[in-house]
Design an enzyme around this catalytic site. Structure first.
Site, PDB file in Angstrom:
ATOM      1  N   CYS A   1     -10.388  -3.447  -5.349  1.00  0.00           N
ATOM      2  CA  CYS A   1      -9.358  -4.418  -5.627  1.00  0.00           C
ATOM      3  C   CYS A   1     -10.006  -5.535  -6.192  1.00  0.00           C
ATOM      4  CB  CYS A   1      -8.423  -4.784  -4.541  1.00  0.00           C
ATOM      5  SG  CYS A   1      -7.476  -3.307  -4.070  1.00  0.00           S
TER       6      CYS A   1
ATOM      7  N   CYS B   1      -4.102   0.798  -2.688  1.00  0.00           N
ATOM      8  CA  CYS B   1      -3.886  -0.465  -1.875  1.00  0.00           C
ATOM      9  C   CYS B   1      -2.828  -1.345  -2.663  1.00  0.00           C
ATOM     10  CB  CYS B   1      -5.334  -1.367  -2.152  1.00  0.00           C
ATOM     11  SG  CYS B   1      -6.558  -0.698  -1.228  1.00  0.00           S
TER      12      CYS B   1
ATOM     13  N   GLU C   1      -2.897  -4.416  -3.200  1.00  0.00           N
ATOM     14  CA  GLU C   1      -3.403  -5.268  -4.259  1.00  0.00           C
ATOM     15  C   GLU C   1      -3.349  -4.787  -5.736  1.00  0.00           C
ATOM     16  OE1 GLU C   1      -4.707  -4.920  -1.442  1.00  0.00           O
ATOM     17  OE2 GLU C   1      -6.077  -6.362  -0.680  1.00  0.00           O
TER      18      GLU C   1
ATOM     19  N   GLU D   1       0.683   5.142   0.513  1.00  0.00           N
ATOM     20  CA  GLU D   1      -0.521   6.249   0.890  1.00  0.00           C
ATOM     21  C   GLU D   1       0.179   7.514   0.621  1.00  0.00           C
ATOM     22  OE1 GLU D   1      -0.902   5.527   5.248  1.00  0.00           O
ATOM     23  OE2 GLU D   1      -2.122   3.811   4.855  1.00  0.00           O
TER      24      GLU D   1
ATOM     25  N   CYS E   1     -10.510  -4.727  -0.792  1.00  0.00           N
ATOM     26  CA  CYS E   1     -11.546  -3.670  -0.809  1.00  0.00           C
ATOM     27  C   CYS E   1     -12.360  -4.105  -2.071  1.00  0.00           C
ATOM     28  CB  CYS E   1     -11.232  -2.510  -0.527  1.00  0.00           C
ATOM     29  SG  CYS E   1     -10.457  -1.891  -2.151  1.00  0.00           S
TER      30      CYS E   1
ATOM     31  N   ASN F   1       0.931  -1.192  -0.033  1.00  0.00           N
ATOM     32  CA  ASN F   1       0.143   0.014   0.005  1.00  0.00           C
ATOM     33  C   ASN F   1       0.911   1.404   0.057  1.00  0.00           C
ATOM     34  OD1 ASN F   1       0.787  -0.778   2.780  1.00  0.00           O
ATOM     35  ND2 ASN F   1      -1.036   0.438   3.671  1.00  0.00           N
TER      36      ASN F   1
HETATM   37  N1  THU Z   1      -5.435  -1.388   2.152  1.00  0.00           N
HETATM   38  C1  THU Z   1      -4.521  -2.367   1.231  1.00  0.00           C
HETATM   39  O1  THU Z   1      -3.517  -2.196   0.820  1.00  0.00           O
HETATM   40  N2  THU Z   1      -5.376  -3.407   0.869  1.00  0.00           N
HETATM   41  C2  THU Z   1      -6.658  -3.826   1.437  1.00  0.00           C
HETATM   42  O2  THU Z   1      -7.121  -4.822   1.155  1.00  0.00           O
HETATM   43  C3  THU Z   1      -7.303  -2.935   2.556  1.00  0.00           C
HETATM   44  C4  THU Z   1      -6.661  -1.898   3.067  1.00  0.00           C
HETATM   45  C5  THU Z   1      -4.518  -0.377   2.750  1.00  0.00           C
HETATM   46  C6  THU Z   1      -5.165   0.893   2.357  1.00  0.00           C
HETATM   47  C7  THU Z   1      -4.562   2.138   3.571  1.00  0.00           C
HETATM   48  O3  THU Z   1      -3.246   2.404   3.141  1.00  0.00           O
HETATM   49  C8  THU Z   1      -4.465   1.125   4.622  1.00  0.00           C
HETATM   50  O4  THU Z   1      -4.551  -0.287   4.104  1.00  0.00           O
HETATM   51  C9  THU Z   1      -5.567   1.280   5.616  1.00  0.00           C
HETATM   52  O5  THU Z   1      -6.641   1.256   5.203  1.00  0.00           O
END
Ligand code: THU
Length: 165
Positions: free
Chosen positions: A115, A73, A75, A64, A112, A62
């Site tokens: 994804c 995300c 994925e 940010e 999510c 991930n």
């Molecule tokens: N996140 C992912 O990378 N994949 C997921 O399946 C769920 C959430 C990340 C997004 C964000 O950077 C952090 O997790 C918190 O939501």
């Protein structure tokens, strides 16, 4: 009026050793991918690893951003890398895992909706299901042999894909 009921099927492995050797190896790659996470806002790291038919591993984590919606995300970071650079080499399996120092994650994290939608698109593009391993380092691992078990009402419209000439 007709009532419909949809069942979702997945396998649960309560111990890591129960997974086959290839699945275990890919879960370890997902743990490795955690190292690339840029998550200073949530302090929640997510790692994803794709195993391609050739054996190549693609990593995602991930990413940010101070402008929150600009992040992505793990994925989709891995999947879009595949789509842009390796789409000739089908995805056999995806493993996802997460880590935070804030609490113990004791059940798998599930991708999510966005994804899942992207996974579903690529699964159709390559005409082959993607085995998906949701790996929890302090809990059980959930496995499906295709994303439709997770997203039965995914959006797909064949007529949008190719315009006949
Ligand atoms: N996140 C992912 O990378 N994949 C997921 O399946 C769920 C959430 C990340 C997004 C964000 O950077 C952090 O997790 C918190 O939501």
């Amino acid at each position: 009026m007709v009532n419909h009921e949809i069942k979702i099927a997945f396998e649960e492995y309560s111990s890591f050793e129960e997974l086959n050797a290839a699945d275990q190896a890919l879960c370890r790659e997902a743990v490795k991918a955690l190292g690339g996470s840029h998550s200073p806002y949530s302090n929640f790291s997510v790692g994803a690893a794709l195993r391609l038919q050739s054996g190549k591993i693609i990593y995602g984590s991930n990413q940010e951003n101070a402008a929150y919606p600009s992040g992505l995300c793990a994925e989709r970071v891995a999947l879009f890398n595949w789509g842009a650079n390796y789409a000739h080499d089908p995805i056999e399996a995806l493993a996802v895992t997460a880590y935070t120092a804030k609490f113990v994650i004791n059940k798998p994290i599930t991708p999510c909706g966005s994804c899942l939608q992207v996974l579903a698109e690529y699964e159709r593009k390559q005409k082959q299901p993607i085995r998906t391993l949701l790996y929890c380092q302090d809990g059980s691992t959930w496995v499906t042999n295709g994303v439709e078990s997770f997203l039965p009402f995914l959006f797909f419209e064949d007529r949008l894909v190719s315009v006949p000439v």
